[in-house]
Design an enzyme around this catalytic site. Structure first.
Site, short mmCIF file in Angstrom:
data_model
loop_
_atom_site.label_atom_id
_atom_site.label_comp_id
_atom_site.label_asym_id
_atom_site.label_seq_id
_atom_site.Cartn_x
_atom_site.Cartn_y
_atom_site.Cartn_z
N ILE A 113 11.11 -4.03 -7.20
CA ILE A 113 9.66 -4.21 -7.36
C ILE A 113 9.35 -4.92 -8.67
O ILE A 113 8.51 -5.83 -8.72
CB ILE A 113 8.94 -2.85 -7.28
CG1 ILE A 113 9.11 -2.25 -5.89
CG2 ILE A 113 7.45 -3.01 -7.60
CD1 ILE A 113 8.53 -0.85 -5.73
N PHE A 116 9.68 -8.72 -8.55
CA PHE A 116 8.64 -9.48 -7.87
C PHE A 116 7.25 -9.30 -8.48
O PHE A 116 6.37 -10.14 -8.26
CB PHE A 116 8.61 -9.11 -6.38
CG PHE A 116 9.77 -9.67 -5.63
CD1 PHE A 116 9.75 -10.99 -5.16
CD2 PHE A 116 10.91 -8.91 -5.40
CE1 PHE A 116 10.82 -11.51 -4.47
CE2 PHE A 116 12.00 -9.44 -4.71
CZ PHE A 116 11.96 -10.75 -4.25
N GLU A 117 7.05 -8.25 -9.25
CA GLU A 117 5.75 -8.06 -9.89
C GLU A 117 5.60 -8.87 -11.16
O GLU A 117 4.51 -9.27 -11.54
CB GLU A 117 5.53 -6.57 -10.19
CG GLU A 117 5.37 -5.69 -8.97
CD GLU A 117 4.15 -6.03 -8.15
OE1 GLU A 117 3.12 -6.42 -8.73
OE2 GLU A 117 4.23 -5.92 -6.91
N GLY A 118 6.73 -9.15 -11.84
CA GLY A 118 6.64 -9.86 -13.11
C GLY A 118 6.23 -8.94 -14.24
O GLY A 118 5.61 -7.90 -14.02
N ARG A 243 10.62 -11.61 -0.97
CA ARG A 243 10.50 -10.16 -1.19
C ARG A 243 10.92 -9.38 0.05
O ARG A 243 11.66 -8.40 -0.04
CB ARG A 243 9.07 -9.80 -1.58
CG ARG A 243 8.90 -8.31 -1.90
CD ARG A 243 7.58 -8.05 -2.58
NE ARG A 243 7.44 -6.65 -2.99
CZ ARG A 243 6.68 -6.23 -4.00
NH1 ARG A 243 6.00 -7.09 -4.71
NH2 ARG A 243 6.60 -4.93 -4.29
#
Length: 264
Positions: A113, A116-118, A243
């Site tokens: 997670i 992909f969230e940065g 993702r």
């Protein structure tokens, strides 16, 4: 002293009393709501004894749930107690599903997670103008005062904050998945990532969850259903494709660590 004795006697009588089931086939669940796993089924006219009662999900306007001596919960709507009020002691506040917490996601899930969230160490405004910090944490107080880690965040603390933010998704997944959905920690983690991204409401109404609740093969379901969740409007977003592929890969990674169903 006299009052205490009378209350104790009344409590014992309530537990000892048996009440008939009103519905044709009534499910007794692991918690006070229809999202909890079915543990037992009662037939119409069958007598059940109550150990305690507590509030829960509304069923045809009735919010009271009865914990039977079988250790599971049935809506009071389906039990002929002769009253809409309490006829047994109140269950402890830790009763029902609350004492049966959702599994915490493993490190592989948190890392997926996070990727992909940065990450942003300091508070910033997201595209909607909301103050945000770390791995997409939406702040609820001025200057993100609710965050218990020092800001600017380190990546390690950012992941701890992310793990905290994942708890509601873990809880909603545990509640929506029934006993036939048997998941290991990596399969569970793939679903947590998906729900974190798409939201619990979308997950709950999905074909994916319906298929898992029927007991279908988990990796087959995820491989077929997750790739459908890559659109924003009519457009396929490459980031969502990556993702979903990462979630499927995590689900297929072997582990002996079990996640669901949870034994309460």
């Amino acid at each position: 002293m006299k009052f205490t004795l009378v209350a104790a006697v009344a409590s014992c009588l309530a537990v000892a009393s048996a009440y008939p089931i009103k519905g044709d086939t009534v499910n007794c669940r692991s918690g006070p709501g229809t999202k909890y796993a079915v543990k037992k089924t009662y037939k119409k006219g069958q007598d059940v004894k109550l150990s305690c009662q507590m509030p829960g999900e509304s069923v045809n306007g009735v919010t009271l749930w009865d914990k039977t001596t079988d250790g599971c919960y049935v809506s009071d709507y389906y039990v002929k107690t002769g009253t809409s009020g309490y006829v047994a002691p109140k269950c402890p506040s830790s009763g029902g599903g609350s004492s049966c917490s959702a599994p915490r996601s493993n490190a592989a899930t948190v890392n997926l997670i996070a990727e992909f969230e940065g990450f942003r160490a300091s508070v910033y405004k997201d595209p909607s103008g909301n103050p945000t910090v770390g791995y997409g944490h939406l702040c609820t107080k001025s200057n993100c005062a609710e965050v218990k880690y020092p800001i600017p965040l380190s990546k390690a603390n950012g992941k701890k904050l992310l793990a905290d933010d994942m708890k509601p998704k873990e809880k909603c997944l545990k509640n929506m998945l029934k006993s036939k959905a048997v998941l290991n920690m990596n399969q569970y983690g793939a679903l947590v990532s998906w729900a974190f991204n798409m939201g619990c409401a979308a997950a709950e109404s999905s074909t994916l969850v319906k298929r898992l609740n029927k007991g279908e093969n988990v990796n087959k379901v995820l491989s077929e259903e997750l790739p459908k969740w890559v659109h924003a409007g009519d457009k396929v977003l490459p980031g969502l494709v990556r993702r979903r592929n990462a979630e499927i890969a995590l689900a297929k990674k072997k582990t002996t660590d079990k996640a669901l169903p949870v034994k309460c």
